[in-house]
Design an enzyme around this catalytic site. Structure first.
Site, PDB file in Angstrom:
ATOM      1  CG  ASP A 384      -2.171   0.784   1.060  1.00 18.84           C
ATOM      2  OD1 ASP A 384      -2.251   1.574   0.098  1.00 18.84           O
ATOM      3  OD2 ASP A 384      -3.085   0.626   1.884  1.00 18.84           O
ATOM      4  CD  GLU A 387       0.380   5.936  -4.000  1.00 21.42           C
ATOM      5  OE1 GLU A 387      -0.628   5.232  -4.171  1.00 21.42           O
ATOM      6  OE2 GLU A 387       0.876   6.151  -2.878  1.00 21.42           O
ATOM      7  CG  ASP A 454      -7.296   4.804  -0.738  1.00 19.77           C
ATOM      8  OD1 ASP A 454      -7.304   3.572  -0.918  1.00 19.77           O
ATOM      9  OD2 ASP A 454      -6.539   5.348   0.083  1.00 19.77           O
TER      10      ASP A 454
END
Length: 666
Positions: A384, A387, A454
């Site tokens: 998770d 980025e 998300d």
């Protein structure tokens, strides 16, 4: 006016070289029907390949002239004129397949460089824009478009925006911008322009093919083929924000089995740890991971755990990581980059990031993961926030092991995935799957699946997912999924949300990975006002009896499709051909199929038309020309090349089988 001399052109082995006014250009074969172009104003050509693999050996034909030189590799040629402009041709055609823009008086040349300090350059490469060209791929985007002609896209990663700098053109070529620098691509009417904010060279690869399948196969050869998807990964993945304890998670798995519901993977989400950067279970809530994994194994279920790259200054590992220089640094100021919270606190924690571009940091991470998860039998990793997520995206102020953030930021998710792929390989594992919130060119070869981040629990977001997933497939990433029902804002007791969830679940049945997730009962408009450590129920039995019966049927449906899915996933591994793909992939000569962006093919024989509007009980479906289509629910057969309206009650997603094909739909 600049005149060329034959000395501007030269040949170095299989490489065509042009030099003029301090700029050097290299063009060379890089696999079948592919040419790699590099250009710089540096004294030496940078030799970084980034994620590009060494090419299969190919032999180029090179012709050196005074006003123009040419290199040919199989069916693709490139001509370079006296000013260094490059034009590409397919199979000896006179009409260019792709070309850098022509020089005009008082206009910039096709490639530009400007120093931004040190050895770094702001660089651009501009190409002719063709009026009828359609452009696909380029990662995963939130704009809700399939054809991206006319878009300006960031070349950087954000939550739910993934930059894979590979475009596929309707003209029969693909272009890989082989550069992890922060920048943008402008897909305008007057030109297509690639921009790198800080780099040492322009570097791109052009590949030609007679079909979209051929172009994607060339790309897979260049950046790596995905492994074969493990059979278990084709089943149902259960997830929510969040299971707080070992017993809560186990009870959900037990209930699936009591109800006779299939379940392949269940997920332990964030805050199962002691501190971010400890990379280990909190023993108060997860007292016996080994016993948990053993019981899940007895139930036929695998456990996936969430791993973040964030490091809390209070983590037991922080001091060592800082001392050894294994954290992302800043050019100026403190390297506290992430404002969030953490386990056991009720305030904001400002944390650092692990620098996974450093091989020592990757080794450190895997050592902790092996000690605290792998040894208990855990083999699936949820990567998770890779980025990486930051509170302020100031890439130019970041210093990675690989270089300044402006130059190398695109590499971060790839390197995090690499840490786990190589770590698992070192333990002798062959079935390697990670699920990441970002990816880069080549991530597919690391067993990396991508999910769409998300997103919100709205019909608009569901519609966006269809196009986002199809462009992801056209970006060479065949393993993809979405948070079924959306992440933010789904209210468990709301009948409107229950309808949305059912339609999203039906769509999710035909995504490469089938995964239910979300932060239920959080605020849709102001998620920051919700407690990120708390979430509502998100099991298939949480949404009332009617929804449960429908969701149960689609769970069973997915099970029946698994042999077909695995057959197609083998093809994805062999050829790079994605399981989920737009109609244009198989029907490029059908103009209506080309422009249809709210349906897709699930393998070669199944057409899926998800219901994307609230309250709908019918659906307009386009059936591509050149095939006969059978309604999978009614067995009615229709010739292709027409649009029909079909029944779509809440229990049914429109499905059509191609040319008499048989699948276990009912």
């Amino acid at each position: 006016m600049t005149l060329a001399s034959q000395s501007d052109f030269s040949q170095q082995g299989q490489r065509l070289v042009w030099r003029q006014r301090g700029q050097t250009l290299w063009i060379e074969p890089w696999g079948r029907d592919c040419l790699r172009v590099r250009s710089t104003i540096a004294a030496e050509m940078p030799r970084r390949d980034w994620t590009l693999l060494d090419p299969a050996e190919t032999k180029a034909e090179i012709y050196l002239g005074v006003d123009e030189s040419r290199i040919t590799n199989g069916g693709l040629s490139a001509a370079v004129d006296s000013r260094g402009r490059v034009r590409f041709f397919r199979n000896g055609a006179t009409e260019p397949l792709l070309e850098e823009i022509a020089y005009r008086t008082n206009h910039p040349p096709s490639r530009t460089f400007k120093s931004v300090g040190g050895d770094l350059l702001h660089a651009t490469a501009s190409f002719t824009a063709w009026e009828d060209e359609r452009i696909y791929g380029l990662g995963q985007r939130r704009h809700g478009l399939l054809d991206q002609k006319g878009c300006v896209l960031e070349l950087t990663h954000r939550n739910s925006e993934v930059s894979i700098p590979f475009m596929v053109s309707s003209r029969g070529y693909g272009l890989l911008w082989n550069n992890p620098a922060v920048g943008r691509v402008e897909l305008g009417r007057t030109r297509t322009r690639w921009v790198a904010e800080a780099t040492r060279a322009i570097d791109y690869v052009v590949m030609a093919g007679d079909s979209y399948a051929e172009v994607l196969e060339r790309y897979a050869n260049l950046t790596g083929h995905p492994p074969e998807l493990p059979e278990w990964a084709a089943g149902f993945w259960q997830c929510k924000l969040r299971y707080k304890t070992q017993e809560e998670l186990l009870e959900v798995a037990r209930e699936h089995k009591r109800r006779g519901l299939p379940l392949s993977v269940i997920v332990s989400d964030y805050f199962h740890w002691t501190k971010m950067g400890d990379w280990k279970f909190d023993p108060e809530c997860w007292p016996d991971p080994e016993a948990m994994v053993h019981e899940l194994d007895e139930l036929g279920v695998r456990l996936m755990v969430s791993i973040w790259p964030t490091v809390n200054p209070d983590s037991e590992n922080f001091t060592e990581l800082a001392r050894r220089g294994l954290l992302v640094e800043t050019e100026q100021g403190l390297n506290r980059l992430v404002d969030f919270t953490d386990s056991g606190v009720d305030h904001t924690v400002t944390s650092a990031l692990l620098d996974v571009t450093n091989p020592e940091a990757r080794e450190f991470l895997w050592d902790k993961v092996r000690e605290n998860y792998f040894r208990y039998g855990i083999r699936i990793w949820w990567l998770d926030a890779i980025e990486p997520e930051m509170s302020t995206y100031d890439h130019g102020n970041l210093r990675y092991h690989l270089g300044n953030g402006q130059e190398v930021a695109g590499m971060y998710p790839f390197e995090q995935q690499r840490a786990f792929f190589e770590g698992m390989q070192s333990e002798g594992e062959t079935e390697i799957v990670t699920l990441g919130r970002a990816a880069f060119a080549g991530s597919q070869r690391l067993g990396a699946a991508l999910w769409s981040g998300d997103i919100h629990s709205t019909w608009d977001d569901l519609r966006q997912q269809v196009r986002a997933g199809l462009n992801t497939a056209m970006s060479g990433i065949p393993w993809w999924t979405t948070d079924i029902g959306g992440f933010f804002g789904g209210q468990v007791e709301d009948e409107g949300f229950r309808e949305l969830l059912v339609r999203w679940f039906q769509y999710g049945t035909f995504c490469p990975l089938f995964r239910l997730h979300g932060w239920r009962n959080s605020s849709l408009d102001h998620p920051e006002s919700s407690d990120p450590t708390q979430g509502g129920p998100n099991e298939v039995w949480s949404y009332g009896e009617r929804a449960y019966e429908i969701l149960r049927e689609y769970l069973m449906f997915r099970e029946r499709l698994r042999p077909y899915i695995m057959e197609q996933m083998k093809q994805a591994s062999l050829t790079g051909c994605p399981l989920m793909r737009p109609l244009l992939f198989d029907f490029a000569d059908d103009e209506q199929a080309v422009t249809c962006d709210d349906q897709f093919l699930f393998g070669p024989v199944l057409l899926v038309a998800p219901v994307l509007e609230s309250g709908a009980n019918t659906r307009s479906v386009y059936l591509p020309a050149g095939a006969e289509w059978t309604n999978a629910w009614t067995s009615e057969t229709h010739p292709g090349g027409q649009r029909i309206v079909v029944a779509a009650p809440l229990e049914r997603i429109p499905l059509f089988l191609r040319d008499g094909s048989q699948l276990p739909i009912q």
